[in-house]
Design a protein around this motif. Structure first.
Motif, mmCIF file in Angstrom:
data_model
loop_
_atom_site.group_PDB
_atom_site.id
_atom_site.type_symbol
_atom_site.label_atom_id
_atom_site.label_comp_id
_atom_site.label_asym_id
_atom_site.label_seq_id
_atom_site.Cartn_x
_atom_site.Cartn_y
_atom_site.Cartn_z
ATOM 1 N N ALA A 1 -16.278 44.823 100.779
ATOM 2 C CA ALA A 1 -17.543 45.219 100.175
ATOM 3 C C ALA A 1 -17.794 44.307 98.981
ATOM 4 C CB ALA A 1 -17.492 46.670 99.728
ATOM 5 N N MET A 2 -19.045 43.905 98.821
ATOM 6 C CA MET A 2 -19.414 43.031 97.716
ATOM 7 C C MET A 2 -20.358 43.773 96.778
ATOM 8 S SD MET A 2 -17.688 40.365 98.267
ATOM 9 C CE MET A 2 -18.387 39.417 96.914
ATOM 10 N N SER A 3 -20.014 43.722 95.516
ATOM 11 C CA SER A 3 -20.779 44.461 94.519
ATOM 12 C C SER A 3 -21.161 43.560 93.359
ATOM 13 C CB SER A 3 -19.959 45.632 93.969
ATOM 14 O OG SER A 3 -19.537 46.505 94.977
ATOM 15 N N VAL B 1 -24.063 48.007 89.464
ATOM 16 C CA VAL B 1 -25.456 47.644 89.719
ATOM 17 C C VAL B 1 -25.814 47.825 91.192
ATOM 18 C CG1 VAL B 1 -27.158 45.789 89.664
ATOM 19 C CG2 VAL B 1 -25.478 45.998 87.805
ATOM 20 N N ALA B 2 -24.997 47.239 92.077
ATOM 21 C CA ALA B 2 -25.355 47.274 93.495
ATOM 22 C C ALA B 2 -24.136 46.951 94.342
ATOM 23 C CB ALA B 2 -26.468 46.278 93.790
ATOM 24 N N ALA C 1 -23.050 45.976 98.646
ATOM 25 C CA ALA C 1 -23.346 45.747 100.061
ATOM 26 C C ALA C 1 -22.039 45.937 100.804
ATOM 27 C CB ALA C 1 -23.900 44.349 100.292
ATOM 28 N N SER C 2 -21.990 46.915 101.677
ATOM 29 C CA SER C 2 -20.739 47.250 102.335
ATOM 30 C C SER C 2 -20.329 46.160 103.319
ATOM 31 C CB SER C 2 -20.872 48.587 103.069
ATOM 32 O OG SER C 2 -21.678 48.426 104.207
ATOM 33 N N SER C 3 -19.053 46.241 103.709
ATOM 34 C CA SER C 3 -18.536 45.269 104.673
ATOM 35 C C SER C 3 -18.939 45.612 106.095
ATOM 36 C CB SER C 3 -17.013 45.194 104.575
ATOM 37 O OG SER C 3 -16.441 46.460 104.863
ATOM 38 N N THR C 4 -19.291 46.865 106.321
ATOM 39 C CA THR C 4 -19.678 47.300 107.655
ATOM 40 C C THR C 4 -21.177 47.520 107.703
ATOM 41 O OG1 THR C 4 -19.202 49.571 107.013
ATOM 42 C CG2 THR C 4 -17.485 48.357 108.182
ATOM 43 N N PHE C 5 -21.847 46.843 108.595
ATOM 44 C CA PHE C 5 -23.290 46.989 108.814
ATOM 45 C C PHE C 5 -24.136 46.538 107.630
ATOM 46 C CE2 PHE C 5 -22.119 49.020 112.567
ATOM 47 C CZ PHE C 5 -21.239 50.056 112.304
ATOM 48 N N GLY C 6 -23.493 46.098 106.543
ATOM 49 C CA GLY C 6 -24.253 45.589 105.412
ATOM 50 C C GLY C 6 -25.090 46.621 104.702
ATOM 51 N N SER C 7 -24.732 47.908 104.829
ATOM 52 C CA SER C 7 -25.520 48.925 104.120
ATOM 53 C C SER C 7 -25.414 48.711 102.618
ATOM 54 C CB SER C 7 -25.030 50.321 104.494
ATOM 55 O OG SER C 7 -23.677 50.487 104.134
ATOM 56 N N THR C 8 -26.456 49.074 101.894
ATOM 57 C CA THR C 8 -26.515 48.796 100.469
ATOM 58 C C THR C 8 -26.777 50.052 99.665
ATOM 59 O OG1 THR C 8 -28.890 48.313 100.519
ATOM 60 C CG2 THR C 8 -27.394 46.474 100.925
ATOM 61 N N ASN C 9 -26.398 49.961 98.403
ATOM 62 C CA ASN C 9 -26.685 51.033 97.455
ATOM 63 C C ASN C 9 -26.907 50.394 96.090
ATOM 64 O OD1 ASN C 9 -27.049 53.686 96.591
ATOM 65 N ND2 ASN C 9 -24.903 53.917 96.016
ATOM 66 N N LEU C 10 -27.833 50.952 95.340
ATOM 67 C CA LEU C 10 -28.151 50.406 94.034
ATOM 68 C C LEU C 10 -28.160 51.493 92.978
ATOM 69 C CD1 LEU C 10 -30.302 48.811 96.237
ATOM 70 C CD2 LEU C 10 -30.406 47.392 94.200
ATOM 71 N N TYR D 1 -23.409 39.467 84.246
ATOM 72 C CA TYR D 1 -23.359 40.027 85.598
ATOM 73 C C TYR D 1 -22.132 39.486 86.324
ATOM 74 C CZ TYR D 1 -27.936 42.128 85.144
ATOM 75 O OH TYR D 1 -28.987 42.928 84.750
ATOM 76 N N TYR D 2 -21.385 40.412 86.918
ATOM 77 C CA TYR D 2 -20.136 40.074 87.578
ATOM 78 C C TYR D 2 -20.208 40.404 89.071
ATOM 79 C CZ TYR D 2 -18.139 40.021 82.868
ATOM 80 O OH TYR D 2 -17.867 39.751 81.554
ATOM 81 N N CYS D 3 -19.644 39.523 89.846
ATOM 82 C CA CYS D 3 -19.462 39.746 91.268
ATOM 83 C C CYS D 3 -18.097 40.398 91.466
ATOM 84 C CB CYS D 3 -19.536 38.399 91.985
ATOM 85 S SG CYS D 3 -19.368 38.456 93.763
ATOM 86 N N TYR D 4 -18.034 41.350 92.400
ATOM 87 C CA TYR D 4 -16.799 42.119 92.616
ATOM 88 C C TYR D 4 -16.602 42.310 94.107
ATOM 89 C CZ TYR D 4 -13.736 46.263 92.574
ATOM 90 O OH TYR D 4 -12.723 47.155 92.776
ATOM 91 N N ALA D 5 -15.377 42.068 94.575
ATOM 92 C CA ALA D 5 -15.041 42.246 95.981
ATOM 93 C C ALA D 5 -13.898 43.245 96.108
ATOM 94 C CB ALA D 5 -14.622 40.915 96.594
ATOM 95 N N ASN D 6 -14.054 44.206 97.017
ATOM 96 C CA ASN D 6 -12.939 45.118 97.275
ATOM 97 C C ASN D 6 -12.757 45.289 98.775
ATOM 98 O OD1 ASN D 6 -15.438 46.822 96.746
ATOM 99 N ND2 ASN D 6 -14.102 48.346 97.693
ATOM 100 N N SER D 7 -11.495 45.278 99.177
ATOM 101 C CA SER D 7 -11.155 45.260 100.596
ATOM 102 C C SER D 7 -11.399 46.605 101.253
ATOM 103 C CB SER D 7 -9.688 44.878 100.760
ATOM 104 O OG SER D 7 -9.288 45.004 102.103
ATOM 105 N N ARG D 8 -11.817 46.541 102.500
ATOM 106 C CA ARG D 8 -11.970 47.750 103.315
ATOM 107 C C ARG D 8 -10.614 48.268 103.799
ATOM 108 N NH1 ARG D 8 -15.696 46.576 108.256
ATOM 109 N NH2 ARG D 8 -13.789 46.028 109.336
#
Length: 118
Positions: free
Chosen positions: A33-35, A48-49, A51-60, A94-101
């Motif tokens: 997932a990328m945030s 802030v936001a 985008a999930s790793s599956t199906f690219g669903s998003t939340n803000l 603003y920071y980019c953040y990655a967390n593994s599924r």
């Protein structure tokens, strides 16, 4: 070597737009997932936001809904944050953040400064 490199920050007037980019390398991007998070001076880092790793669903976050859009391109190992109708209160690093599924791997970028001011 894992890297998250943000770019696209800068100085913009209120009401303006910026597009932040996050270039990822060294891990299997599509399984993370990328945030985006941000941290204003004297304040805690906030979500802030995502985008999930599956199906690219998003939340803000409620504070940016309707103004910001997050997206990702798994073919290019890139994540983006399109920011429109910027306000002075959006000023932050603003920071980019990655967390593994699949495991506990977590990675942060070095941040990019966004300043909204006239």
């Amino acid at each position: 070597q894992v890297q998250l490199v943000e770019s696209g920050g800068g100085l913009v007037q209120p009401g303006g737009s910026l597009r932040l980019s996050c270039a990822a390398s060294g891990f299997t991007f599509s399984t993370y997932a990328m945030s985006w998070y941000r941290q204003a001076p004297g304040k805690e880092r906030e979500f802030v936001a995502v985008a999930s790793s599956t199906f690219g669903s998003t939340n803000l976050a409620d504070s940016v809904k309707g103004r910001f859009t997050i997206s990702r391109d798994n073919a290019k190992n890139m994540a983006y944050l399109q920011m429109n109708s910027l306000k002075p209160e959006d000023t932050a690093v603003y920071y980019c953040y990655a967390n593994s599924r699949y495991n506990s791997n977590r990675y942060w970028g070095q941040g990019t400064q966004v300043t909204v001011s006239s």
